[in-house]
Design an enzyme around this catalytic site. Sequence first.
Site, PDB file in Angstrom:
ATOM      1  N   GLU A   1      45.051  40.184  42.439  1.00 45.70           N
ATOM      2  CA  GLU A   1      46.128  41.035  41.926  1.00 45.70           C
ATOM      3  C   GLU A   1      47.207  41.251  42.975  1.00 45.70           C
ATOM      4  O   GLU A   1      48.408  41.251  42.669  1.00 45.70           O
ATOM      5  CB  GLU A   1      45.586  42.383  41.449  1.00 45.70           C
ATOM      6  CG  GLU A   1      46.664  43.247  40.836  1.00 45.70           C
ATOM      7  CD  GLU A   1      46.143  44.447  40.080  1.00 45.70           C
ATOM      8  OE1 GLU A   1      46.979  45.199  39.533  1.00 45.70           O
ATOM      9  OE2 GLU A   1      44.919  44.647  40.015  1.00 45.70           O
TER      10      GLU A   1
ATOM     11  N   GLY B   1      59.653  34.715  33.197  1.00 45.49           N
ATOM     12  CA  GLY B   1      60.573  35.010  32.112  1.00 45.49           C
ATOM     13  C   GLY B   1      61.408  36.242  32.388  1.00 45.49           C
ATOM     14  O   GLY B   1      61.298  36.877  33.431  1.00 45.49           O
TER      15      GLY B   1
ATOM     16  N   ARG C   1      31.989  30.623  42.592  1.00 44.81           N
ATOM     17  CA  ARG C   1      31.001  30.400  43.644  1.00 44.81           C
ATOM     18  C   ARG C   1      30.892  31.664  44.488  1.00 44.81           C
ATOM     19  O   ARG C   1      31.895  32.248  44.866  1.00 44.81           O
ATOM     20  CB  ARG C   1      31.464  29.225  44.522  1.00 44.81           C
ATOM     21  CG  ARG C   1      30.607  28.941  45.725  1.00 44.81           C
ATOM     22  CD  ARG C   1      31.157  27.779  46.574  1.00 44.81           C
ATOM     23  NE  ARG C   1      30.984  26.516  45.840  1.00 44.81           N
ATOM     24  CZ  ARG C   1      31.963  25.698  45.516  1.00 44.81           C
ATOM     25  NH1 ARG C   1      33.205  25.971  45.854  1.00 44.81           N
ATOM     26  NH2 ARG C   1      31.727  24.583  44.869  1.00 44.81           N
TER      27      ARG C   1
ATOM     28  N   HIS D   1      34.526  34.093  38.373  1.00 47.33           N
ATOM     29  CA  HIS D   1      33.896  33.930  39.685  1.00 47.33           C
ATOM     30  C   HIS D   1      33.096  32.634  39.652  1.00 47.33           C
ATOM     31  O   HIS D   1      32.119  32.503  38.924  1.00 47.33           O
ATOM     32  CB  HIS D   1      33.025  35.147  40.001  1.00 47.33           C
ATOM     33  CG  HIS D   1      33.808  36.428  39.885  1.00 47.33           C
ATOM     34  ND1 HIS D   1      34.789  36.770  40.787  1.00 47.33           N
ATOM     35  CD2 HIS D   1      33.778  37.408  38.965  1.00 47.33           C
ATOM     36  CE1 HIS D   1      35.322  37.923  40.429  1.00 47.33           C
ATOM     37  NE2 HIS D   1      34.727  38.327  39.311  1.00 47.33           N
TER      38      HIS D   1
END
Length: 99
Positions: free
Chosen positions: A23, A68, A51, A49
Amino acid sequence: MVDRRTIQPYGLLHGGVSVVLAETLGSCGAAFSCPEGFRAVGLDINANHIRGVTAGWVTGTARPVHIGRTTQVWHIDLHNEAGGLTCVSRITMAVQAER
């Protein structure tokens, strides 16, 4: 850095830590891509997730999928020190005029 602060009870990098990194990278990319007077705020994020990681550094790369006028979509790949893919994520950002 994967250490006692970032692992879950099984000794693996906590998935939430991976999402925080994803994030952060996607949000920074979106912020840098906004025109002057606009900001980007998160709408949705997902992560797979791939590995587990038990030690070392995890690094990430964010790439735009869509830039955009009102939304942005970013793809983020996280890798371990050996270059192995550990997590893939996608974040959708809303582009808003600054208040």
